[in-house]
Design a protein around this motif. Sequence first.
Motif, PDB file in Angstrom:
ATOM      1  N   MET A   1      12.216  -6.875   8.155  1.00 55.22           N
ATOM      2  CA  MET A   1      11.537  -6.268   7.013  1.00 55.22           C
ATOM      3  C   MET A   1      10.573  -5.148   7.405  1.00 55.22           C
ATOM      4  O   MET A   1      10.427  -4.181   6.675  1.00 55.22           O
ATOM      5  N   CYS A   2       9.908  -5.320   8.532  1.00 52.87           N
ATOM      6  CA  CYS A   2       8.848  -4.382   8.905  1.00 52.87           C
ATOM      7  C   CYS A   2       9.170  -3.545  10.134  1.00 52.87           C
ATOM      8  O   CYS A   2       8.443  -2.602  10.445  1.00 52.87           O
ATOM      9  N   GLY A   3      10.203  -3.954  10.847  1.00 52.13           N
ATOM     10  CA  GLY A   3      10.539  -3.232  12.074  1.00 52.13           C
ATOM     11  C   GLY A   3       9.495  -3.390  13.163  1.00 52.13           C
ATOM     12  O   GLY A   3       9.313  -2.503  13.996  1.00 52.13           O
ATOM     13  N   MET A   4       8.784  -4.523  13.148  1.00 47.75           N
ATOM     14  CA  MET A   4       7.720  -4.766  14.127  1.00 47.75           C
ATOM     15  C   MET A   4       7.866  -6.140  14.756  1.00 47.75           C
ATOM     16  O   MET A   4       8.321  -7.082  14.124  1.00 47.75           O
ATOM     17  N   LYS A   5       7.408  -6.235  15.978  1.00 45.80           N
ATOM     18  CA  LYS A   5       7.346  -7.515  16.682  1.00 45.80           C
ATOM     19  C   LYS A   5       6.149  -8.301  16.129  1.00 45.80           C
ATOM     20  O   LYS A   5       5.204  -7.731  15.583  1.00 45.80           O
ATOM     21  N   PRO A   6       6.169  -9.643  16.285  1.00 45.66           N
ATOM     22  CA  PRO A   6       5.073 -10.465  15.770  1.00 45.66           C
ATOM     23  C   PRO A   6       3.687 -10.011  16.233  1.00 45.66           C
ATOM     24  O   PRO A   6       2.744  -9.978  15.438  1.00 45.66           O
ATOM     25  N   LYS A   7       3.537  -9.645  17.494  1.00 43.74           N
ATOM     26  CA  LYS A   7       2.226  -9.229  17.997  1.00 43.74           C
ATOM     27  C   LYS A   7       1.723  -7.990  17.236  1.00 43.74           C
ATOM     28  O   LYS A   7       0.548  -7.916  16.866  1.00 43.74           O
ATOM     29  N   LYS A   8       2.601  -7.050  16.981  1.00 44.36           N
ATOM     30  CA  LYS A   8       2.234  -5.830  16.261  1.00 44.36           C
ATOM     31  C   LYS A   8       1.842  -6.146  14.820  1.00 44.36           C
ATOM     32  O   LYS A   8       0.877  -5.587  14.295  1.00 44.36           O
ATOM     33  N   ILE A   9       2.578  -7.058  14.183  1.00 44.74           N
ATOM     34  CA  ILE A   9       2.244  -7.480  12.815  1.00 44.74           C
ATOM     35  C   ILE A   9       0.851  -8.097  12.792  1.00 44.74           C
ATOM     36  O   ILE A   9       0.030  -7.787  11.929  1.00 44.74           O
ATOM     37  N   MET A  10       0.565  -8.977  13.735  1.00 46.29           N
ATOM     38  CA  MET A  10      -0.739  -9.638  13.788  1.00 46.29           C
ATOM     39  C   MET A  10      -1.869  -8.626  13.989  1.00 46.29           C
ATOM     40  O   MET A  10      -2.955  -8.793  13.441  1.00 46.29           O
ATOM     41  N   GLU A  11      -1.618  -7.591  14.747  1.00 47.93           N
ATOM     42  CA  GLU A  11      -2.622  -6.545  14.946  1.00 47.93           C
ATOM     43  C   GLU A  11      -2.807  -5.708  13.676  1.00 47.93           C
ATOM     44  O   GLU A  11      -3.891  -5.202  13.424  1.00 47.93           O
ATOM     45  N   LYS A  12      -1.761  -5.565  12.916  1.00 44.94           N
ATOM     46  CA  LYS A  12      -1.772  -4.714  11.728  1.00 44.94           C
ATOM     47  C   LYS A  12      -2.454  -5.386  10.526  1.00 44.94           C
ATOM     48  O   LYS A  12      -3.004  -4.693   9.661  1.00 44.94           O
ATOM     49  N   ILE A  13      -2.430  -6.699  10.456  1.00 43.22           N
ATOM     50  CA  ILE A  13      -2.958  -7.417   9.296  1.00 43.22           C
ATOM     51  C   ILE A  13      -4.413  -7.050   8.993  1.00 43.22           C
ATOM     52  O   ILE A  13      -4.727  -6.682   7.849  1.00 43.22           O
ATOM     53  N   PRO A  14      -5.343  -7.116   9.941  1.00 40.54           N
ATOM     54  CA  PRO A  14      -6.724  -6.758   9.600  1.00 40.54           C
ATOM     55  C   PRO A  14      -6.853  -5.312   9.099  1.00 40.54           C
ATOM     56  O   PRO A  14      -7.644  -5.041   8.185  1.00 40.54           O
ATOM     57  N   GLU A  15      -6.066  -4.424   9.659  1.00 37.22           N
ATOM     58  CA  GLU A  15      -6.103  -3.015   9.253  1.00 37.22           C
ATOM     59  C   GLU A  15      -5.678  -2.846   7.790  1.00 37.22           C
ATOM     60  O   GLU A  15      -6.368  -2.186   7.007  1.00 37.22           O
ATOM     61  N   VAL A  16      -4.551  -3.456   7.408  1.00 33.29           N
ATOM     62  CA  VAL A  16      -4.058  -3.265   6.047  1.00 33.29           C
ATOM     63  C   VAL A  16      -4.910  -4.029   5.027  1.00 33.29           C
ATOM     64  O   VAL A  16      -5.104  -3.559   3.918  1.00 33.29           O
ATOM     65  N   VAL A  17      -5.417  -5.185   5.405  1.00 38.24           N
ATOM     66  CA  VAL A  17      -6.288  -5.935   4.490  1.00 38.24           C
ATOM     67  C   VAL A  17      -7.583  -5.145   4.266  1.00 38.24           C
ATOM     68  O   VAL A  17      -8.055  -5.036   3.132  1.00 38.24           O
ATOM     69  N   SER A  18      -8.136  -4.587   5.312  1.00 37.74           N
ATOM     70  CA  SER A  18      -9.335  -3.773   5.176  1.00 37.74           C
ATOM     71  C   SER A  18      -9.076  -2.560   4.281  1.00 37.74           C
ATOM     72  O   SER A  18      -9.888  -2.227   3.417  1.00 37.74           O
ATOM     73  N   TYR A  19      -7.937  -1.933   4.468  1.00 36.25           N
ATOM     74  CA  TYR A  19      -7.589  -0.782   3.634  1.00 36.25           C
ATOM     75  C   TYR A  19      -7.445  -1.205   2.174  1.00 36.25           C
ATOM     76  O   TYR A  19      -7.975  -0.548   1.269  1.00 36.25           O
ATOM     77  N   ALA A  20      -6.746  -2.313   1.918  1.00 33.87           N
ATOM     78  CA  ALA A  20      -6.573  -2.791   0.555  1.00 33.87           C
ATOM     79  C   ALA A  20      -7.925  -3.134  -0.078  1.00 33.87           C
ATOM     80  O   ALA A  20      -8.166  -2.826  -1.258  1.00 33.87           O
ATOM     81  N   LYS A  21      -8.811  -3.747   0.699  1.00 36.29           N
ATOM     82  CA  LYS A  21     -10.149  -4.085   0.190  1.00 36.29           C
ATOM     83  C   LYS A  21     -10.955  -2.842  -0.160  1.00 36.29           C
ATOM     84  O   LYS A  21     -11.820  -2.883  -1.034  1.00 36.29           O
ATOM     85  N   SER A  22     -10.680  -1.727   0.514  1.00 39.45           N
ATOM     86  CA  SER A  22     -11.400  -0.505   0.198  1.00 39.45           C
ATOM     87  C   SER A  22     -10.969   0.044  -1.173  1.00 39.45           C
ATOM     88  O   SER A  22     -11.689   0.848  -1.775  1.00 39.45           O
ATOM     89  N   LEU A  23      -9.812  -0.374  -1.651  1.00 40.94           N
ATOM     90  CA  LEU A  23      -9.305   0.099  -2.929  1.00 40.94           C
ATOM     91  C   LEU A  23      -9.735  -0.787  -4.097  1.00 40.94           C
ATOM     92  O   LEU A  23      -9.984  -0.297  -5.190  1.00 40.94           O
ATOM     93  N   CYS A  24      -9.758  -2.080  -3.871  1.00 40.24           N
ATOM     94  CA  CYS A  24     -10.148  -2.997  -4.943  1.00 40.24           C
ATOM     95  C   CYS A  24     -10.789  -4.242  -4.354  1.00 40.24           C
ATOM     96  O   CYS A  24     -10.652  -4.514  -3.175  1.00 40.24           O
ATOM     97  N   LYS A  25     -11.486  -4.965  -5.218  1.00 43.94           N
ATOM     98  CA  LYS A  25     -12.151  -6.175  -4.725  1.00 43.94           C
ATOM     99  C   LYS A  25     -11.171  -7.273  -4.443  1.00 43.94           C
ATOM    100  O   LYS A  25     -11.373  -8.192  -3.783  1.00 43.94           O
TER     101      LYS A  25
END
Length: 132
Positions: free
Chosen positions: A108-132
């Motif tokens: 689905m994402c074209g990423m290995k598990p380690k890369k996905i785990m590293e990406k989660i905080p980044e995307v959650v932080s970005y989403a939080k910057s848009l809405c509560k």
Amino acid sequence: MKTIKIADVTIKEAVEKAGYTLSFKEKMDVARQLEKLNTDVIEMPAPASQTENILIKSLAPVLSNCEISVAAGVSVKEIDAAWAAVSLAKNPRLHILVPTSPVLMEFMCGMKPKKIMEKIPEVVSYAKSLCK
């Protein structure tokens, strides 16, 4: 503060599950009824097609008491698309979907598990910057 929230997935399932369909009007009617029933959250699919995008944008100004939760993946592009669809809602919400198996992570994402785990905080932080 409410400790339990009721979320309904009827509309989301109607888009994602084969053999389970609702028309555009039926989805609008279901959402209006869910709001009358004081449902806390209405889960929507990712705006992967123009139809879903229009549906979410059409519901946004109509629903005022419940949260509209739109699914997004683990990329800024997917989050931006979900936010563009739901941003006009009184109570917008982004739902970050992360595959849990290594096979799905790569498929689905074209990423290995380690890369996905590293990406989660980044995307959650970005989403939080848009809405509560």
